[in-house]
Design a protein around this motif. Structure first.
Motif, PDB file in Angstrom:
ATOM      1  N   UNK A 111       0.832  -1.198   0.000  1.00 11.28           N
ATOM      2  CA  UNK A 111       0.000   0.000   0.000  1.00 11.28           C
ATOM      3  C   UNK A 111       0.869   1.251   0.000  1.00 11.28           C
ATOM      4  N   UNK A 112       0.342   2.308  -0.599  1.00  9.91           N
ATOM      5  CA  UNK A 112       1.006   3.609  -0.597  1.00  9.91           C
ATOM      6  C   UNK A 112       0.041   4.626  -0.016  1.00  9.91           C
ATOM      7  N   UNK A 113       0.535   5.413   0.942  1.00  8.95           N
ATOM      8  CA  UNK A 113      -0.256   6.488   1.516  1.00  8.95           C
ATOM      9  C   UNK A 113       0.478   7.804   1.272  1.00  8.95           C
ATOM     10  N   UNK A 114      -0.231   8.913   1.387  1.00  5.83           N
ATOM     11  CA  UNK A 114       0.349  10.213   1.064  1.00  5.83           C
ATOM     12  C   UNK A 114       0.025  11.229   2.147  1.00  5.83           C
ATOM     13  N   UNK A 115       0.990  12.104   2.433  1.00  6.79           N
ATOM     14  CA  UNK A 115       0.739  13.277   3.268  1.00  6.79           C
ATOM     15  C   UNK A 115       1.080  14.488   2.411  1.00  6.79           C
ATOM     16  N   UNK A 116       0.084  15.293   2.144  1.00  9.64           N
ATOM     17  CA  UNK A 116       0.163  16.322   1.114  1.00  9.64           C
ATOM     18  C   UNK A 116       1.227  17.380   1.399  1.00  9.64           C
ATOM     19  N   UNK A 117       1.232  17.959   2.575  1.00  8.54           N
ATOM     20  CA  UNK A 117       2.081  19.116   2.850  1.00  8.54           C
ATOM     21  C   UNK A 117       3.167  18.815   3.868  1.00  8.54           C
ATOM     22  N   UNK A 118       3.710  17.610   3.819  1.00  8.96           N
ATOM     23  CA  UNK A 118       4.775  17.232   4.754  1.00  8.96           C
ATOM     24  C   UNK A 118       6.138  17.445   4.117  1.00  8.96           C
ATOM     25  N   UNK A 119       7.037  18.072   4.879  1.00 11.68           N
ATOM     26  CA  UNK A 119       8.428  18.137   4.452  1.00 11.68           C
ATOM     27  C   UNK A 119       9.111  16.826   4.835  1.00 11.68           C
ATOM     28  N   UNK A 120      10.432  16.799   4.789  1.00 10.04           N
ATOM     29  CA  UNK A 120      11.131  15.554   5.117  1.00 10.04           C
ATOM     30  C   UNK A 120      10.851  15.117   6.551  1.00 10.04           C
ATOM     31  N   UNK A 121      10.672  16.061   7.449  1.00 16.36           N
ATOM     32  CA  UNK A 121      10.432  15.767   8.862  1.00 16.36           C
ATOM     33  C   UNK A 121       8.935  15.723   9.142  1.00 16.36           C
ATOM     34  N   UNK A 122       8.255  14.773   8.542  1.00 17.11           N
ATOM     35  CA  UNK A 122       6.790  14.698   8.648  1.00 17.11           C
ATOM     36  C   UNK A 122       6.319  14.531  10.078  1.00 17.11           C
ATOM     37  N   UNK A 123       7.122  13.871  10.914  1.00  9.46           N
ATOM     38  CA  UNK A 123       6.718  13.694  12.311  1.00  9.46           C
ATOM     39  C   UNK A 123       6.685  15.013  13.075  1.00  9.46           C
ATOM     40  N   UNK A 124       7.323  16.046  12.524  1.00  8.67           N
ATOM     41  CA  UNK A 124       7.324  17.367  13.139  1.00  8.67           C
ATOM     42  C   UNK A 124       6.381  18.328  12.413  1.00  8.67           C
ATOM     43  N   UNK A 125       6.394  18.302  11.087  1.00 12.59           N
ATOM     44  CA  UNK A 125       5.577  19.253  10.325  1.00 12.59           C
ATOM     45  C   UNK A 125       4.122  18.814  10.213  1.00 12.59           C
ATOM     46  N   UNK A 126       3.853  17.506  10.214  1.00 10.92           N
ATOM     47  CA  UNK A 126       2.489  16.986  10.083  1.00 10.92           C
ATOM     48  C   UNK A 126       2.270  15.784  11.012  1.00 10.92           C
ATOM     49  N   UNK A 127       2.442  15.972  12.320  1.00  8.62           N
ATOM     50  CA  UNK A 127       2.348  14.830  13.232  1.00  8.62           C
ATOM     51  C   UNK A 127       0.964  14.199  13.286  1.00  8.62           C
ATOM     52  N   UNK A 128      -0.096  15.001  13.206  1.00 10.74           N
ATOM     53  CA  UNK A 128      -1.443  14.456  13.296  1.00 10.74           C
ATOM     54  C   UNK A 128      -1.790  13.620  12.068  1.00 10.74           C
ATOM     55  N   UNK A 129      -1.453  14.157  10.887  1.00  8.46           N
ATOM     56  CA  UNK A 129      -1.700  13.392   9.666  1.00  8.46           C
ATOM     57  C   UNK A 129      -0.896  12.101   9.665  1.00  8.46           C
ATOM     58  N   UNK A 130       0.340  12.159  10.128  1.00 10.59           N
ATOM     59  CA  UNK A 130       1.150  10.948  10.200  1.00 10.59           C
ATOM     60  C   UNK A 130       0.519   9.939  11.149  1.00 10.59           C
ATOM     61  N   UNK A 131       0.013  10.406  12.289  1.00  7.62           N
ATOM     62  CA  UNK A 131      -0.633   9.474  13.225  1.00  7.62           C
ATOM     63  C   UNK A 131      -1.847   8.805  12.587  1.00  7.62           C
ATOM     64  N   UNK A 132      -2.617   9.541  11.804  1.00  9.56           N
ATOM     65  CA  UNK A 132      -3.750   8.919  11.136  1.00  9.56           C
ATOM     66  C   UNK A 132      -3.297   7.832  10.176  1.00  9.56           C
ATOM     67  N   UNK A 133      -2.237   8.091   9.449  1.00  5.84           N
ATOM     68  CA  UNK A 133      -1.686   7.061   8.577  1.00  5.84           C
ATOM     69  C   UNK A 133      -1.304   5.822   9.392  1.00  5.84           C
ATOM     70  N   UNK A 134      -0.567   6.035  10.475  1.00  9.73           N
ATOM     71  CA  UNK A 134      -0.062   4.903  11.268  1.00  9.73           C
ATOM     72  C   UNK A 134      -1.190   4.135  11.918  1.00  9.73           C
ATOM     73  N   UNK A 135      -2.200   4.826  12.415  1.00  9.20           N
ATOM     74  CA  UNK A 135      -3.338   4.128  13.034  1.00  9.20           C
ATOM     75  C   UNK A 135      -4.128   3.341  12.000  1.00  9.20           C
ATOM     76  N   UNK A 136      -4.292   3.913  10.825  1.00  9.49           N
ATOM     77  CA  UNK A 136      -4.985   3.194   9.749  1.00  9.49           C
ATOM     78  C   UNK A 136      -4.212   1.945   9.357  1.00  9.49           C
ATOM     79  N   UNK A 137      -2.904   2.073   9.222  1.00 10.50           N
ATOM     80  CA  UNK A 137      -2.054   0.927   8.874  1.00 10.50           C
ATOM     81  C   UNK A 137      -2.118  -0.141   9.957  1.00 10.50           C
ATOM     82  N   UNK A 138      -2.028   0.272  11.209  1.00 11.23           N
ATOM     83  CA  UNK A 138      -2.053  -0.689  12.314  1.00 11.23           C
ATOM     84  C   UNK A 138      -3.366  -1.457  12.345  1.00 11.23           C
TER      85      UNK A 138
END
Length: 294
Positions: free
Chosen positions: A263-290
């Motif tokens: 599977x491939x997921x996308x975070x639209x406005x994340x820079x390289x440090x997505x855990x800092x610039x888009x932490x909430x969107x990243x968490x949604x990705x991780x929870x969905x994957x889990x």
């Protein structure tokens, strides 16, 4: 911790197995508590440490999950010196020790950022039975066909020779047996290439805590390809960060085409440090994957 809310709860799955992650954190948090606990193991990228997950870790924990953000060798608060770390396997040793210590029957969700994709690959090859899914977050993702260094070799060939690395400092380890190239990100590189969409506070944190590291290309070029039976048998998901200026979206998608995955997921406005610039969107990705793979 203060309640964190996002707008537009709408995780969209597409027939192409691509999805984007958005959502309202409060809604998802309540739903997650009804589901089985997942153990997330978060693996940082080059020069960083477990500290870079400081926004994501409490969000996942508030959803009822266990989270381990490790420090690889000579990274974060790990006391090893880079001069003592000669190979990618040496560098990955803290992750291997964690995987080895897991109780019988326990499986983890591995998340690797940037160079951390290689640490995931080593763990997947050795402990495939202990991993529910491996998540590559704008990470280098090797295949099971070429030399382990192949993806890094392609990256170094494709990245512009001038203007990209800015004030990053490269030097050669003088070890006659196991030489390596060391890398220290400069403040301009951090500000304009890695953290360009992150807050000034997070940039200051990075400027303070980033340590020298290595991609261990010399070591990886001598290794055998990752195995289909180990590495190739584990579920893999890639999270594309579309505003990454270093591992660009084009190169992320090249790696996905080079070795297709679940599977491939996308975070639209994340820079390289997505855990800092888009932490909430990243968490949604991780929870969905889990929820899908555990």
């Amino acid at each position: 911790m203060a309640n964190i809310f996002l707008t537009n709860f709408n995780v969209m799955n597409r027939q192409s197995t691509r999805s984007s992650c958005r959502g309202k954190w409060g809604l998802a948090r309540g739903r997650e508590r009804e589901r089985e606990m997942v153990h997330f193991v978060l693996v940082h990228g080059l020069g960083h440490g477990g500290w870079c997950w400081y926004k994501v870790k409490p969000l996942l924990e508030s959803a009822g999950h266990q989270v381990t953000a490790i420090d690889l060798a000579a990274s974060g608060i790990n006391m090893a010196k880079l001069a003592e770390v000669h190979t990618m396997s040496n560098y990955s040793q803290p992750l291997m020790e964690l995987m080895d210590s897991l109780p019988p029957g326990e499986k983890v969700t591995l998340v690797g950022h940037s160079l951390g994709g290689y640490n995931l690959a080593i763990a997947m090859d050795r402990f495939p039975h202990k991993i529910s899914v491996a998540v590559f977050l704008t990470a280098f993702m090797p295949d099971s066909t070429h030399s382990p260094s192949y993806v890094l070799d392609q990256f170094m060939e494709r990245i512009p020779a001038e203007g990209c690395w800015l004030d990053t400092h490269f030097s050669s380890d003088l070890d006659p047996v196991m030489p390596k190239t060391t890398v220290l990100f400069g403040p301009k590189f951090l500000a304009f290439k890695l953290y360009q969409l992150s807050s000034s506070q997070d940039l200051a944190l990075g400027e303070t805590l980033v340590r020298p590291g290595s991609m261990f290309i010399e070591d990886l070029s001598k290794g055998k390809a990752f195995s289909k039976e180990g590495y190739g048998s584990v579920n893999r998901v890639y999270i594309v960060c579309k505003k990454d200026l270093v591992i660009t979206e084009d190169f992320q998608r090249w790696m996905i085409e080079n070795d297709p995955l679940k599977e491939v997921m996308e975070i639209e406005d994340a820079d390289h440090m997505a855990m800092l610039s888009k932490p909430n969107e990243l968490c949604f990705c991780l929870l969905d994957i889990a929820n899908k793979y555990n």
